[in-house]
Design an enzyme around this catalytic site. Structure first.
Site, PDB file in Angstrom:
ATOM      1  N   LYS A   7      -3.676  45.074  98.254  1.00  0.00           N
ATOM      2  CA  LYS A   7      -4.303  44.816  99.546  1.00  0.00           C
ATOM      3  C   LYS A   7      -4.022  43.372  99.926  1.00  0.00           C
ATOM      4  O   LYS A   7      -4.388  42.442  99.198  1.00  0.00           O
ATOM      5  CB  LYS A   7      -5.821  45.059  99.458  1.00  0.00           C
ATOM      6  CG  LYS A   7      -6.558  44.917 100.778  1.00  0.00           C
ATOM      7  CD  LYS A   7      -8.025  45.290 100.592  1.00  0.00           C
ATOM      8  CE  LYS A   7      -8.801  45.213 101.884  1.00  0.00           C
ATOM      9  NZ  LYS A   7     -10.223  45.603 101.690  1.00  0.00           N
ATOM     10  N   ASP A  64     -19.972  50.099 105.536  1.00  0.00           N
ATOM     11  CA  ASP A  64     -18.875  50.596 106.383  1.00  0.00           C
ATOM     12  C   ASP A  64     -18.399  51.957 105.865  1.00  0.00           C
ATOM     13  O   ASP A  64     -17.204  52.177 105.655  1.00  0.00           O
ATOM     14  CB  ASP A  64     -17.718  49.596 106.421  1.00  0.00           C
ATOM     15  CG  ASP A  64     -16.767  49.846 107.602  1.00  0.00           C
ATOM     16  OD1 ASP A  64     -17.159  50.575 108.534  1.00  0.00           O
ATOM     17  OD2 ASP A  64     -15.647  49.305 107.594  1.00  0.00           O
TER      18      ASP A  64
END
Length: 247
Positions: A11, A103
């Site tokens: 990432k 989230d």
């Protein structure tokens, strides 16, 4: 691919200034978690100009893509949804310090080689003291999954994640949380559409035909009723994630 031949996922931050704090937060959060339905963080590099996080490689994409770009060879099953609930239940009740994800959405749920769900993306997550019922914070999340009560008050609680999990009812309908068509002037909320169908006692009218094939009618109705409880506008009336996992 690492030197030993193992494959990992990297990432990489696009906006260095904005993302660095989220990357650090994700390292801190994931270092507290060890669960088969939560993606594993293997390492990180935060000293370089562009920070990097190294994860286990989860090969079969996201739940979002499986719902909205269905694969007949690997149809969506009920067990996937239950594994997601088990992972979230773990975050609140079994982790050393309860964790609010903040989230929850289908694009943050990855699928491994056996199509088992793994919750990912803890950049905005928060660890909370056991005695705290909520955290007052700047509103963050994804439109369509965001708890209206949290949006109004800026107070995030476990039940806010429960609401977002309820929106993952898109797994039942095959529809996106917010959608629009050329014939509609205003984007349609899946939650409103779903709750209206429940009030009209016609939950099967919005069920994805693929789900109808894969499950018994009574199972579908039971999951729809559970989703309705998760989506209660009054957070106190929603079940806990532990209750969701048990149900």
């Amino acid at each position: 691919m690492l030197t030993d031949g193992s494959i990992v996922a990297i990432k990489k931050s696009k906006l260095v200034e904005v993302k660095l704090q989220q990357f650090i937060n994700e390292v801190m959060i994931l270092s507290q978690i060890n669960h088969r339905n939560v993606v594993k963080l293997l390492g990180c590099c935060l000293e370089t100009k562009v920070p990097l996080l190294v994860y286990e490689f989860v090969p079969n994409g996201t739940l979002y893509h499986l719902i909205h770009e269905p694969n007949e060879e690997f149809p969506l099953t009920w067990k996937m949804r239950f594994r997601i609930a088990n992972a979230l239940s773990y975050l609140y009740s079994a982790a050393s310090v309860p964790i609010y994800h903040r989230d929850i959405k289908s694009s943050n749920i990855l699928l491994d080689d056996k199509y088992k769900a793994k919750v990912s993306d803890f950049g905005t997550s928060i660890s909370v003291a056991l005695e705290k019922t909520h955290v007052t914070t700047r509103v963050q999340g994804t439109f369509g999954y965001l708890d209206p009560e949290y949006f109004r008050s800026s107070k995030f609680a476990e039940k806010s994640d429960v609401y977002s999990f309820g929106v993952v009812l898109e797994i039942v309908t095959g529809q996106k949380p917010i959608s629009s068509s050329e014939s509609e002037e205003v984007a349609r909320s899946l939650v409103n559409f779903f709750l209206h169908s429940m009030e009209e006692n016609s939950p099967l009218d919005i069920v994805d035909p693929m789900i109808m094939k894969a499950g018994q009618e009574e199972d579908i109705i039971a999951v729809a009723k559970l989703a309705k409880r998760c989506l209660n506008l009054n957070g106190k009336k929603r079940p806990t994630m532990k209750q969701v996992a048990l149900d």
